[in-house]
Enzyme design. Structure first.
Site, PDB file in Angstrom:
ATOM      1  N   SER A   1      48.258  27.124  32.621  1.00 40.34           N
ATOM      2  CA  SER A   1      47.082  27.954  32.954  1.00 40.34           C
ATOM      3  C   SER A   1      45.833  27.093  32.843  1.00 40.34           C
ATOM      4  O   SER A   1      45.562  26.539  31.777  1.00 40.34           O
ATOM      5  CB  SER A   1      46.946  29.122  31.976  1.00 40.34           C
ATOM      6  OG  SER A   1      48.092  29.936  32.001  1.00 40.34           O
TER       7      SER A   1
ATOM      8  N   GLU B   1      40.922  26.726  29.877  1.00 43.29           N
ATOM      9  CA  GLU B   1      41.744  26.560  28.673  1.00 43.29           C
ATOM     10  C   GLU B   1      41.929  25.056  28.410  1.00 43.29           C
ATOM     11  O   GLU B   1      41.954  24.600  27.273  1.00 43.29           O
ATOM     12  CB  GLU B   1      43.113  27.218  28.895  1.00 43.29           C
ATOM     13  CG  GLU B   1      44.081  26.981  27.752  1.00 43.29           C
ATOM     14  CD  GLU B   1      45.500  27.420  28.080  1.00 43.29           C
ATOM     15  OE1 GLU B   1      45.737  28.629  28.251  1.00 43.29           O
ATOM     16  OE2 GLU B   1      46.378  26.533  28.146  1.00 43.29           O
TER      17      GLU B   1
ATOM     18  N   ARG C   1      44.397  31.390  21.925  1.00 38.11           N
ATOM     19  CA  ARG C   1      44.170  29.999  22.375  1.00 38.11           C
ATOM     20  C   ARG C   1      43.081  29.321  21.542  1.00 38.11           C
ATOM     21  O   ARG C   1      42.257  28.556  22.055  1.00 38.11           O
ATOM     22  CB  ARG C   1      43.763  29.969  23.857  1.00 38.11           C
ATOM     23  CG  ARG C   1      44.813  30.485  24.820  1.00 38.11           C
ATOM     24  CD  ARG C   1      46.079  29.634  24.799  1.00 38.11           C
ATOM     25  NE  ARG C   1      47.011  30.012  25.836  1.00 38.11           N
ATOM     26  CZ  ARG C   1      48.015  30.877  25.679  1.00 38.11           C
ATOM     27  NH1 ARG C   1      48.231  31.476  24.515  1.00 38.11           N
ATOM     28  NH2 ARG C   1      48.836  31.134  26.678  1.00 38.11           N
TER      29      ARG C   1
END
Ligand code: FAD
Ligand code: EPU
Length: 345
Positions: A232, A328, A162
């Site tokens: 998420s 995130e 990520r």
């Protein structure tokens, strides 16, 4: 096209009712540069969006929002691979489907990820055993102050979990305008994750994987068109081997994934679930019942509802496991990005 005092409700998948001073849909790099120059002259903040599926607006944005709508897909067939040049404003999932329909394999594990192709490198999107970096050839970015477009090859993008250079050294002043993908003709199915392990590698085709992934995703992730969410909300945490050993001893069922770095990755969804937080609500925000890692806009949530819920989730998980989750999703304040951990701490 540029419009003043515009609602961003349709431009963030959390569906939060916030506004921007100006909204521009930019179909060319020149249109992006023009919007940027205008905001510089007015000393206003400036931000580029794709589909808003990885952002949390904390309040009205007191500047210019530019939606990247640069289109175009070029496909070249080489001896061993397909090479694609894709405009940053192409929808990612439509690209996945379009390539499969043309018999080009390699993107099937990344089906149904919302957002635009130009956003895919930023957090190196990943799902079901494949990451953007695996098929990335290059990324092209417009340097706003000089109006030059530069090309970075995969090795220069500093891809991680990520993560990429576009979240660090190239976070400001650069706008991604195109991505180059390379998919080998010799196809190797990636069947390492979840229900994919049940598929037979000898007979499976890319459409089988595509269909299995769409089914898995639809069974646990809410459709942003119906229920606002950003996938998420937190990253899966990386912890030290020592910390992991202690946690595994105490909770033998804890999902854990050893990393090449020696660290251990944990499943944030499991940690949140163990705190009994599925369905937990703060104002109009809630923890999704099918997947605890997803925070949803259940009922006209305000940005503060989401922040308060994220704070509570982080705190409960931290108190129980001494693992401190990091969002995130990117937090955007009135004048630009804010440090997400600071906001929810
Ligand atoms: P946006 O949210 O619009 O932008 C994200 C950030 O990038 C912002 O900071 C923005 O300013 C910046 N940005 C956008 N475009 C540009 C550009 N052209 N140049 C420079 N900066 C830019 N992610 C995964 O990795 N795996 C998943 O499996 C996954 N599943 C998801 C499921 C759901 C239901 C949802 C809602 C989200 C999911 N996500 C997943 C997160 C999200 O889809 C990805 O992060 C996606 O790449 C975001 O694309 P976007 O166009 O919406 O970006
Ligand atoms: N789990 C629970 N309870 C929950 C949720 C998960 O016990 O409420 C457990 C699962 O049973 C499993 C483990 O946690 O053992 C992992 O769950 P899952 O397979 O659903 O994956 P994830 O870690 O929650 C990650 C990505 C997703 C990606 C999937 C599939 C991150 C932060 N999330 O989710 O990406 O689609 O794997 O590869 O890495 C996103 O980034 O927005 C996203 C959706």
């Amino acid at each position: 096209m540029s419009s003043p005092n515009t609602s961003l409700e349709a431009f963030n998948t959390l569906g939060l009712a916030i506004n921007a001073q100006t909204l521009t849909i930019a179909e060319t790099p020149d249109a992006i540069t023009l919007a940027w120059k205008n905001s510089q002259q007015l000393n206003q903040p400036f931000i580029v969006l794709g589909e808003g599926s990885n952002v949390l607006f904390l309040e009205d944005f007191s500047g210019s929002v530019v939606v990247n709508a640069i289109k175009g897909i070029t496909i070249e067939e080489h001896d061993e691979a397909w090479h694609l040049h894709v405009g940053a404003g192409e929808n990612w999932h439509a690209l996945v489907e379009q390539t499969l329909k043309k018999g080009i394999t390699g993107l099937e594990n990344l089906a149904l990820i919302p957002g635009m192709a130009g956003s895919a490198p930023i957090q190196n999107i990943g799902a079901y055993g494949v990451e953007f970096k695996d098929i990335c050839h290059y990324v092209e970015a417009l340097h706003l102050p000089t109006q030059k477009i530069i090309r970075l090859y995969r090795e220069e993008c500093q891809f991680g979990y990520r993560d990429s250079v576009f979240k660090h050294a190239m976070k400001n002043d650069y706008v991604i305008v195109a991505v180059g993908l390379r998919m080998a003709k010799q196809w190797k199915p990636v069947l390492t994750y979840g229900d994919l392990t049940k598929l037979n590698p000898a007979t499976v085709c890319a459409w089988d994987i595509f269909n299995a992934i769409c089914h898995m995703r639809q069974s646990k992730l809410p459709d942003p068109k119906i229920t606002g969410n950003v996938g998420s909300f937190f990253k899966n945490p990386l912890i030290t081997a020592e910390h992991a050993t202690a946690l595994i001893k105490q909770w033998p069922a804890i999902p854990h994934y050893p990393q090449a770095s020696g660290e251990m990755k944990l499943a944030a969804g499991w940690l949140i679930d163990q705190c009994g937080l599925k369905g937990f609500r703060v104002g109009g925000a809630a923890v999704h019942r099918q997947q605890a890692l997803v925070l949803i806009n259940e009922n006209h949530a305000t940005p503060q509802d989401i922040v308060d819920l994220a704070h509570l989730v982080r705190d409960r998980v931290g108190q129980k496991f001494d693992v401190w989750l990091e969002p995130e999703v990117r937090f955007i304040g009135a004048r630009g990005e804010r440090n997400a951990v600071e906001v929810i701490s």
